[in-house]
Design a protein around this motif. Sequence first.
Motif, mmCIF file in Angstrom:
data_model
loop_
_atom_site.group_PDB
_atom_site.id
_atom_site.type_symbol
_atom_site.label_atom_id
_atom_site.label_comp_id
_atom_site.label_asym_id
_atom_site.label_seq_id
_atom_site.Cartn_x
_atom_site.Cartn_y
_atom_site.Cartn_z
ATOM 1 N N GLU A 46 0.845 -1.191 0.000
ATOM 2 C CA GLU A 46 0.000 0.000 0.000
ATOM 3 C C GLU A 46 0.881 1.241 0.000
ATOM 4 O O GLU A 46 1.855 1.324 0.759
ATOM 5 N N TYR A 60 -0.459 12.259 0.072
ATOM 6 C CA TYR A 60 -0.790 11.144 0.956
ATOM 7 C C TYR A 60 -1.994 10.380 0.405
ATOM 8 O O TYR A 60 -2.920 10.974 -0.155
ATOM 9 N N THR A 61 -1.962 9.093 0.611
ATOM 10 C CA THR A 61 -3.139 8.290 0.305
ATOM 11 C C THR A 61 -4.287 8.770 1.188
ATOM 12 O O THR A 61 -4.109 8.964 2.392
ATOM 13 N N ASN A 62 -5.453 8.979 0.590
ATOM 14 C CA ASN A 62 -6.569 9.609 1.304
ATOM 15 C C ASN A 62 -6.908 8.909 2.615
ATOM 16 O O ASN A 62 -7.145 9.557 3.638
ATOM 17 N N SER A 63 -6.916 7.601 2.599
ATOM 18 C CA SER A 63 -7.326 6.857 3.788
ATOM 19 C C SER A 63 -6.310 6.940 4.909
ATOM 20 O O SER A 63 -6.609 6.593 6.054
ATOM 21 N N LEU A 64 -5.099 7.447 4.610
ATOM 22 C CA LEU A 64 -4.048 7.500 5.618
ATOM 23 C C LEU A 64 -3.681 8.927 6.005
ATOM 24 O O LEU A 64 -2.742 9.137 6.771
ATOM 25 N N LYS A 65 -4.403 9.880 5.481
ATOM 26 C CA LYS A 65 -4.108 11.269 5.817
ATOM 27 C C LYS A 65 -4.340 11.520 7.292
ATOM 28 O O LYS A 65 -5.272 10.979 7.889
ATOM 29 N N ARG A 67 -2.347 10.916 10.052
ATOM 30 C CA ARG A 67 -1.482 10.277 11.033
ATOM 31 C C ARG A 67 -0.063 10.056 10.531
ATOM 32 O O ARG A 67 0.797 9.657 11.315
ATOM 33 N N GLU A 89 -3.916 -2.074 12.951
ATOM 34 C CA GLU A 89 -3.884 -2.266 11.494
ATOM 35 C C GLU A 89 -2.658 -1.651 10.833
ATOM 36 O O GLU A 89 -2.428 -1.848 9.638
ATOM 37 N N ASP A 90 -1.863 -0.915 11.586
ATOM 38 C CA ASP A 90 -0.631 -0.345 11.033
ATOM 39 C C ASP A 90 0.514 -1.349 11.030
ATOM 40 O O ASP A 90 1.593 -1.057 10.496
#
Length: 122
Positions: A46, A60-65, A67, A89-90
């Motif tokens: 990913e 940044y990938t939207n779902s990870l913005k 953090r 999940e990280d």
Amino acid sequence: QLQLVESGGGLVQPGGSLRLSCVASEFNLDAYAIAWFRRAPGKERETIACNSEDDITTTYTNSLKGRFTITRDNAKNTVYLEIRDLELEDTGDYSCAANFKCMPGYFEYVFWGRGTPVTVSQ
């Protein structure tokens, strides 16, 4: 030979933070875009984010913005990935890669490190 070496991974509790490092040898990182990726156990690689070669733009990938933050220290030839509020999940293997500009697919990156493992657990 151009090399990237990641470090800084380890075992951390949920809610904790980490700063991963990506150090380059045999070339100057300030001429390259640097991306960070991760691969969770049993899942596809990913993309987390890519910092442009001029250090002006980080995508940044939207779902990870929110953090994840990429920063550069050109004097140390190092790019960092800071991760806050770590979640279970990280957990995964985190890698950095370089190319002359940010690319849409991980397979388009030329130079890769071997990765550093991150485990988030109680």
